[in-house]
Design an enzyme around this catalytic site. Sequence first.
Site, mmCIF file in Angstrom:
data_model
loop_
_atom_site.group_PDB
_atom_site.id
_atom_site.type_symbol
_atom_site.label_atom_id
_atom_site.label_comp_id
_atom_site.label_asym_id
_atom_site.label_seq_id
_atom_site.Cartn_x
_atom_site.Cartn_y
_atom_site.Cartn_z
ATOM 1 C CB SER A 20 -0.961 -0.041 1.184
ATOM 2 O OG SER A 20 -1.919 0.981 1.088
ATOM 3 C CG ASP A 29 -3.106 4.112 -1.371
ATOM 4 O OD1 ASP A 29 -3.914 3.939 -2.301
ATOM 5 O OD2 ASP A 29 -3.036 3.347 -0.381
ATOM 6 C CG ASP A 65 -2.823 -0.483 -2.499
ATOM 7 O OD1 ASP A 65 -2.834 0.679 -2.042
ATOM 8 O OD2 ASP A 65 -3.371 -1.437 -1.920
ATOM 9 C CG ASP A 93 -6.079 0.483 -0.690
ATOM 10 O OD1 ASP A 93 -5.314 1.471 -0.705
ATOM 11 O OD2 ASP A 93 -6.001 -0.409 0.181
#
Length: 539
Positions: free
Chosen positions: A138, A285, A287, A289
């Site tokens: 992440s 961010d 990734d 999500d």
Amino acid sequence: MAAARLWLAQDPDPDTRAELTALIEREDLAALRDRFGTKLEFGTAGLRGELGAGPNRMNRVTVMRAAAGLAKVLGPGKHVVIGYDARHKSDVFARDTAAVLTGAGLHASLLPCPLPTPILAFAVRHLGADAGVTVTASHNPPRDNGYKVYWGDGSQIVPPIDREISAAIDTVGRVDELPLRSPGTLTELGEGIIDDYLEAVTSLPLGDARDLKVAYTPLHGVGAATLTGAFLAAGFESPMAVEEQRDPDPDFPTVSFPNPEEPGAMDLAIALAAKEGAGLVLANDPDADRCAVGVPLPDGTCRMLTGDEVGGLLAEHVITHTTGDRMVATTIVSSTLLSKIAQRHGVRYGETLTGFKWIIKAGPGLVFGYEEAIGYSVGSDAGLPVRDKDGIGAALTVAAIAAAAKRAGRTLLDLLDDQARRYGLHATSQLSFRVADLSLIADAMSRLRACPPTVLGGRAVEHIDDLNKGEGDLPPTDGLRYRLSGNARVVVRPSGTEPKLKCYLEVVVPVTGEVSDAHTLAAHDLAALKADLSTSLSL
């Protein structure tokens, strides 16, 4: 040294083999102790840690053991979807996972390229799989990677499944003795899964206003292509992406920390918005999500919205565009505003522990969930297309709200002022302490329990909830909630993913005149709370 040599004998990765060989040859016991004296623990967030050799690092051996443990819990014949981002080794870890799972008699479907985590969460349910794995850290620093597991309902695992997988991992022997990849049991998915995801998120309630210029950054992550595809499919013009941060780069060269909430991370996107006259700033961010939102101001600066502010705007939008028996949910550390929005509109409200793994399980009829750490899941009458936080769907919905406001000659800031007048100004802030020694966090929590404060920020502490004992329907968790006089609240808890102690502050100020006056008063009160908490925690 013995543990290191045993690890070296089974490690298939030339990079970590070279690292470990060098440490053994120079007898660097401190470095070896750091890598082998403990291990990364598999929990509800899966695994996350620094890349390197040994059980206390993310590497191919650690990942293969995790995959073998997951295979033991699921059993032969089960179907697992595997995704990955663009961090160092993510693609390798994903393919190792596929090899171990198929070798154990499971069927694996591998996403076609580095993609946002929400696509993996969507694909698990869409393909009717039994579980999912995504390789991502992440918004962690560049040196980290991670391993997140989803169950067949498309949401992150929760206890006791995490403990079952962890116990199974502990029974795994040498990874060089694991059977790998059974022919015919691996499917490499095509671009069609991305199209299916885009169809789902563009079916959200987006209205018909589309006149909006957006400045966007994926922060060197994997969000740009998918977000652009979603905007174009929904009828928006393509967002203007920050050139220096548009393409995936695992070194994240333009930011000190690849998190849109960190100071400086949004500077390039804000500058682009000022240069091009954008009406909205968005960021994902790495990734994708999570979603950060900013409103450009006439002086060339930008007002970044908090996660709670965006959560309130999205909640009211979703509620007014859905029907029937619905629920909205957030966590114990988020603003109390959502409960008041739900009450006003006659929908059910749920409050959970931190993390989307809990939000998604708040109850039936969930059409919207959010956490203050800029994570949102937006739904429609058909429910949630992604049962996890989704930075793409959230960005698309925020753009729809902003475009509708622009058509009425207004901005998101005007909508926030409207909410402040309706519900009172719910001002939130955070105080975080990053530590090198985790024992400092445990010591601070012990001090607070032994000597609880009676006054914070000039407000009497009227009630203390020790969340370690469980509270209402909530499972026990390490945290303390202080209810203060004058409609204020503080929650203190250790972070679940970073070496931080986090304090979540909220004051509610009635708006009787100008909203700006309420903001001034709230800022003063939050500053006083921060000062007292810093003294109490001694960190």
